[in-house]
Design a protein around this motif. Sequence first.
Motif, PDB file in Angstrom:
ATOM      1  N   SER A  38       0.756  -1.110   0.011  1.00 42.03           N
ATOM      2  CA  SER A  38       0.241  -0.024   0.118  1.00 42.03           C
ATOM      3  C   SER A  38       0.979   1.403   0.280  1.00 42.03           C
ATOM      4  CB  SER A  38      -0.865   0.148   1.374  1.00 42.03           C
ATOM      5  OG  SER A  38      -0.250   0.361   2.386  1.00 42.03           O
ATOM      6  N   GLU A  47      -6.848   5.804   4.112  1.00 43.22           N
ATOM      7  CA  GLU A  47      -7.179   5.946   2.608  1.00 43.22           C
ATOM      8  C   GLU A  47      -5.403   5.479   1.850  1.00 43.22           C
ATOM      9  OE1 GLU A  47      -9.295   7.508   0.363  1.00 43.22           O
ATOM     10  OE2 GLU A  47     -10.803   7.441   2.297  1.00 43.22           O
ATOM     11  N   VAL A  56      -4.747   2.141  -1.003  1.00 43.38           N
ATOM     12  CA  VAL A  56      -4.176   2.636  -2.232  1.00 43.38           C
ATOM     13  C   VAL A  56      -3.254   1.553  -2.485  1.00 43.38           C
ATOM     14  CG1 VAL A  56      -3.106   4.012  -3.836  1.00 43.38           C
ATOM     15  CG2 VAL A  56      -4.612   4.981  -2.121  1.00 43.38           C
ATOM     16  N   ARG A 109      -3.493  -1.286  -8.554  1.00 40.30           N
ATOM     17  CA  ARG A 109      -4.333  -0.548  -9.018  1.00 40.30           C
ATOM     18  C   ARG A 109      -3.654   0.682  -9.506  1.00 40.30           C
ATOM     19  NH1 ARG A 109      -9.746  -0.832  -5.301  1.00 40.30           N
ATOM     20  NH2 ARG A 109     -10.119  -2.776  -5.946  1.00 40.30           N
ATOM     21  N   LEU A 110      -2.697   1.030  -9.078  1.00 38.26           N
ATOM     22  CA  LEU A 110      -1.929   2.387  -9.607  1.00 38.26           C
ATOM     23  C   LEU A 110      -1.151   1.888 -10.974  1.00 38.26           C
ATOM     24  CD1 LEU A 110      -0.400   3.794  -6.353  1.00 38.26           C
ATOM     25  CD2 LEU A 110      -2.299   4.569  -7.669  1.00 38.26           C
TER      26      LEU A 110
END
Length: 162
Positions: free
Chosen positions: A76, A122, A126, A130-131
């Motif tokens: 993350s 948050e 992340v 996904r990035l």
Amino acid sequence: MLGIGRHTDYAARIVLHLSCLPEGTQVTADEISRKRLLPPSFIRRIVGRLAAAGILRTTRGAGGGVALARKPGEISLLDVVAAMEGGVTLNACVDTPRSCPLAEACPVQRAWTGVTRALEAELEAVRFDRLADPLEHRVAHSGYDVRKGTAAHRTTRVRKKD
């Protein structure tokens, strides 16, 4: 200004770069520097901290390089921030409430704590899988086209670690 350090931004870009490569791929720090437009002097220090945090693994010598130590979906943005910044702390009273004699009755301290925990949640949500979108995959393989500010369209080889 409240924000992360440059080294943390670079660390996230290094992890993103490696997240865009096939699993097990190992690349040199120089390749990351060229393709992600990062200063080589920063990369070596950053890689060391990310490796110490269990995010990257490094191999020295001929054929050595840098690779992810975990799958991109297991890393993350909070992991990177924690490795580089030591965590998220908007105010010292959040992590060490006893540092302030008013902490237990302070509505501002409660607000700082709530905002800090929300930011941590948050950042934890992340994930690098996904990035790693299609544009970032092109950058990982071809680098940026500095003239256009976009991914270049040439291909390069990457070494696959057995």
